[in-house]
Design a protein around this motif. Structure first.
Motif, PDB file in Angstrom:
ATOM      1  N   MET A  42       0.827  -1.208   0.000  1.00 16.37           N
ATOM      2  CA  MET A  42       0.000   0.000   0.000  1.00 16.37           C
ATOM      3  C   MET A  42       0.864   1.262   0.000  1.00 16.37           C
ATOM      4  N   MET A  43       2.160   1.115   0.294  1.00 19.81           N
ATOM      5  CA  MET A  43       3.051   2.273   0.276  1.00 19.81           C
ATOM      6  C   MET A  43       3.592   2.572  -1.118  1.00 19.81           C
ATOM      7  N   ASN A  44       3.400   1.641  -2.065  1.00 18.20           N
ATOM      8  CA  ASN A  44       4.003   1.809  -3.392  1.00 18.20           C
ATOM      9  C   ASN A  44       3.595   3.087  -4.129  1.00 18.20           C
ATOM     10  N   PRO A  45       2.310   3.459  -4.177  1.00 14.18           N
ATOM     11  CA  PRO A  45       1.964   4.703  -4.880  1.00 14.18           C
ATOM     12  C   PRO A  45       2.668   5.932  -4.272  1.00 14.18           C
ATOM     13  N   ALA A  46       2.710   5.995  -2.949  1.00 15.23           N
ATOM     14  CA  ALA A  46       3.386   7.127  -2.300  1.00 15.23           C
ATOM     15  C   ALA A  46       4.890   7.088  -2.570  1.00 15.23           C
TER      16      ALA A  46
END
Length: 165
Positions: free
Chosen positions: A99-103
């Motif tokens: 879930m941290m990938n886009p950021a």
């Protein structure tokens, strides 16, 4: 200055200690003497997260002093820690560390552009993604914050400037 140094060191130690609760949520690695000699060491999830938190701090400070090569390096290390955690602990279904990938992608673009304003905004998104993952993993009491001062630059272990100047 000595007081600030001691405060910074104490803050770093407290941050590391705050992640100890993750140890309860992961498999217990056998003691070194109980493992066969051919079996590779598996770091605890807590250890990987402490490294990630230190990288988060170093990434912030590298961006604050516009040391873009270091910022890029630290972002790469954070991504690697998340990949390792997911690979080593695949049954931790409560969290989706991806879930941290886009950021992280947005932050990488800010670093590549050497854009301080975009860096600050996307770093905040990365920090929020870390906290969202902690919430999903039932360890929401572990809060990642945007750092306020540098225990690294005031570290007694080095007389070099963190900014490379």
């Amino acid at each position: 200055m000595v007081t600030l140094r001691h405060l910074a060191i104490a803050a770093s130690l407290c941050a590391a200690a705050s992640l100890a609760a993750l140890a309860d949520e992961q498999k217990q690695a056998p003691a070194p003497e109980a493992r066969p000699a051919h079996e590779a060491y598996t770091p605890r999830l807590n250890s990987l997260m402490i490294l990630t938190q230190l990288g988060h701090f170093k990434l912030w400070y590298a961006g604050a002093v516009q040391n873009w090569p270091l910022a890029n390096y630290e972002l790469i290390q954070i991504r690697a820690n998340v990949v390792d955690a997911k690979r080593l602990y695949p049954n931790n279904s409560k969290s989706d560390m991806t879930m941290m990938n886009p950021a992280a992608d947005e932050l990488g673009k800010a670093i590549e552009a050497k854009d301080t304003a975009r860096f600050v905004k996307s770093f905040s998104k990365l920090t929020n993604a870390c906290n969202d993952c902690h919430q999903a993993s039932a360890v929401g009491f572990i809060k990642i914050r945007i750092p306020r001062l540098s225990p690294i630059e005031t570290s007694p272990f080095s007389d070099e400037s963190f900014s490379g100047k």
